[in-house]
Design an enzyme around this catalytic site. Sequence first.
Site, short mmCIF file in Angstrom:
data_model
loop_
_atom_site.label_atom_id
_atom_site.label_comp_id
_atom_site.label_asym_id
_atom_site.label_seq_id
_atom_site.Cartn_x
_atom_site.Cartn_y
_atom_site.Cartn_z
N GLU A 434 -52.96 17.24 5.97
CA GLU A 434 -52.03 17.91 6.89
C GLU A 434 -51.47 16.91 7.91
O GLU A 434 -52.20 16.39 8.74
CB GLU A 434 -52.78 19.03 7.62
CG GLU A 434 -51.99 19.69 8.74
CD GLU A 434 -52.85 20.63 9.58
OE1 GLU A 434 -54.03 20.83 9.22
OE2 GLU A 434 -52.35 21.13 10.59
N ASP A 510 -56.76 20.46 9.38
CA ASP A 510 -57.49 20.55 10.64
C ASP A 510 -58.52 21.68 10.60
O ASP A 510 -58.33 22.68 9.88
CB ASP A 510 -56.53 20.81 11.81
CG ASP A 510 -55.64 19.62 12.10
OD1 ASP A 510 -54.65 19.78 12.82
OD2 ASP A 510 -55.92 18.52 11.58
N ASP A 512 -59.06 24.18 12.38
CA ASP A 512 -58.65 25.25 13.29
C ASP A 512 -57.88 26.30 12.51
O ASP A 512 -57.81 26.27 11.27
CB ASP A 512 -57.81 24.68 14.44
CG ASP A 512 -56.57 23.93 13.95
OD1 ASP A 512 -56.22 24.09 12.76
OD2 ASP A 512 -55.95 23.21 14.75
N ASP A 514 -54.61 26.98 12.34
CA ASP A 514 -53.45 26.45 11.61
C ASP A 514 -53.89 25.73 10.35
O ASP A 514 -53.25 25.83 9.29
CB ASP A 514 -52.65 25.49 12.51
CG ASP A 514 -51.71 26.24 13.45
OD1 ASP A 514 -51.26 25.65 14.43
OD2 ASP A 514 -51.44 27.43 13.18
#
Length: 660
Positions: A434, A510, A512, A514
Site C-alpha cells: 500500500e 497498514d 489500520d 484503511d
Amino acid sequence: MSQAQYNESSVTVLKGLEPVKERPGMYTRTDSPTHIIQEVIDNAADEALGGFADHIDVTIHTDGSVSVADNGRGIPVGLHPLEQVPVVELVFTQLHAGGKFNKKSGNGAYAFSGGLHGVGVSVTNALSTRLEVTVKREGKIHRIVFAGGDVLEPLAEIGKCAQKDSGTEVRVWPDGRYFESPHHQLPELERLLRAKAVLLPGVRVHLSRPAKGEEAPQTQSWHYPHGLKSYLLNLLENAQEAVPVFAAESHIGADSDSDFSPGEGVSFALTWLEEGSVASESYVNLIPTPLGGTHEAGLKQAVFNAVSNFINHHNLLPRGVKVQSDDVFNRVAFVLSTRVLDPQFQGQTKDKLTNRDALKLVAAVSGDPIELWLNQNVDAGKKIADLAIKQAQARMRSVKKIEKKKGSGVAVLPGKLTDCESEDLRENELFLVEGDSAGGSAKLARDKATQAILPLRGKVLNSFETHRDQLFGNNEIHDIAVAIGVDPHGSGDTVDLSGLRYGKIAILSDADVDGAHIQVLLLTLFFKHFPQLIARGHIYVAQPPLFRVDVNAQGKSKPARKLYALDQQELDGILERLQTEGVRDSAYAISRFKGLGEMNPDQLKDTTMHPDTRRLLQVRIPAGGGENTEHIFVKLMGKGEAASRRAWMEAEGDKVEADI
C-alpha cells in the site's frame, strides 16, 4: 419489527472460569479432550524438568476419566498470602494463576517451563464434569474436588504419609459437551508421553489403560537412556539414512557473557535421508510444537551455514551451482528440544514458537557442534554436500523447464515493479504494498533474490461486479495481473497457470482500518477474478505490527529490546509480561506506527518480510464453504446490497473490535 435494546444491562461480564466455558476454542483444542489432559501432563513434566520428580504415571479409567500422578513437590496447600484461599484451589479455579511467572527474578517455582499465562489446568477444570486433586506434601495427604470448575468438596486433610513422600495426582472427567468427540486420542497421548520420556533423562513414564473383558489393564512404559538419538532412530524405523545420526547438546553457561540467560540452549539429533518421508519433531521446554517456529528456523540456519562452510572449505561446489537453505535441509530428519527462559507461543495450544530471539539462540549454540562434527567426519560431510548439490541442480533444472513453456508474446512488466532475481516459482514472493512510501521501505527490506515489490497507489477498484473485459481499464489491476502472469478467470474456467511468476502473492497494507479496506478490495479481486490462485494456496496476507515497545537495557545481562505487537491485545500481553519481569514503567516507551511508510527497512524486514520472523496468513476457503463465502462477498461488496449491509451492521455492529 422489534428493536433490540442496548443499555447498561446489555453488557455481560464473564467471571472466574466462565470465559473458558463460553469460548472453549480460545483456550484449547475442541476436537477431543486430549489437549486438556496434556495440560495436566505438562505440569507433571515441568516438575521433572526442574529435577523434582523422576516418574509420571498416567491411567485411563473404565469410566472415561484420566489420572496423572507425579512424585514432585506437590502443589502448595496453604493459604495464599494475598488471596487468603488455598493455593491448590487458586491454581485450578483462577485464570492467570500459577507458579511459572517471574522466571527472570527467581521468584517463580520454575526456571524453565512451557507455562506462560497460568491458564492451563484451570481450563482443564472448567471443561470437566469432575476433577479431583490429591496432594502429598510435608507428611500429609490433602484432597480437593471440583465440578465444572467450581469447588465441590473443599480442601481437606485425608491422611498421613512419609515426610519424604510427596507428589500430585489429578483425575479428570472431561465434559463431552465441549468437544466434538468425547474420547481421548490414544495415539496422540502415547506420542506425547514417549516424547516426555525422551526429553527427560532418567524419568520413567507409564501409561495404563483398561483392557477388554476381565483382562488385566494394559501398561506401557517409556525410558530412553540414550535420549534423542535413540528416539530419532525409533522415529525413522525403516528409513535409509545417508549418514549416521548425530546428536549434541549445547547450553549457555553460568559464566557466559552472551545476551542469553544461563541454562538456555538446545539438545538435538539429526541425520540426512536418502529417501522416504522425513521425520521431524520439535519441543520447547518439553512442550511439543507441531507447527515448528523460530527454534526450527534457527536449527535450519545453523545446518545450512555449517554445510555451506564445509562445501566451500573443501571446494566441492560445481561451477554455476548455488546451494540454498532448502537444498541442504529438506532431507534432514531431526528431533529438537529447546530450553527458552521466556517462550512465546502462537495461541494457548502452543503449537508454534514465535520468539525471534529463539532463532538467534538455536543458531548460535548449535552451529559449532554441527560444524565440528562435519570436519571430524569428512566422508559423512561429503555425502551431505553431495545430497545438497544434487538437490540444487534438480531445482535449477526445473526452473529451466518452466522457462521453455513460456510463450514469446509476454506482456511488458509494469515499470514500478521491482522484480526478484530468482525464477523458481517455489521460492518467489510478490508483495502488493500500500503506497509508494511503504513500497520504498519494502524495496530496501526485501531479499532481492526471492522477493518482488509492487507498490499500489491508492485504493484498488471494487471489482466484485466489474466485468472481466473492463478490468484492465484500472491501472492497478492491470499491473497486478501482468506482474503475476495469470489472466483473470472465473471459478469454473479452465485456466493456464504456467505463466505464474510467484509462488506467494502477499497483500501488505497498514495495520489500520484503511489498510483493512485495501485488503478486502484486493481479496475481492482475487476471489472474483483469480479464484484458482486462492484455491491453490498462492494468496497470503502479511500482518505488520501496530505497536513497538522499546525496552531499556536492564543491567549488563539484559540488553535493550524492541518488542512488536500486532494489536492492542498483544500490546497488553507484552506490558503484562514486562510488569512480571519487574521492568519499571519509565524503562520502556510505546510507539504506534501510523503506517508502513513510518517503519524503517530493518523493522519492516524483521516483523513482516523475513520468512523466519514474519506473520504471513494463507488465504483459504473452508471445505464446503464456497456458497457461504460467496454470500458474504455479495453482502459486503455488492453495489445493490446497501440495505442488507445496513441491517447486518445494525444487528452485529456491537460485536466489532476496531482500532479507528
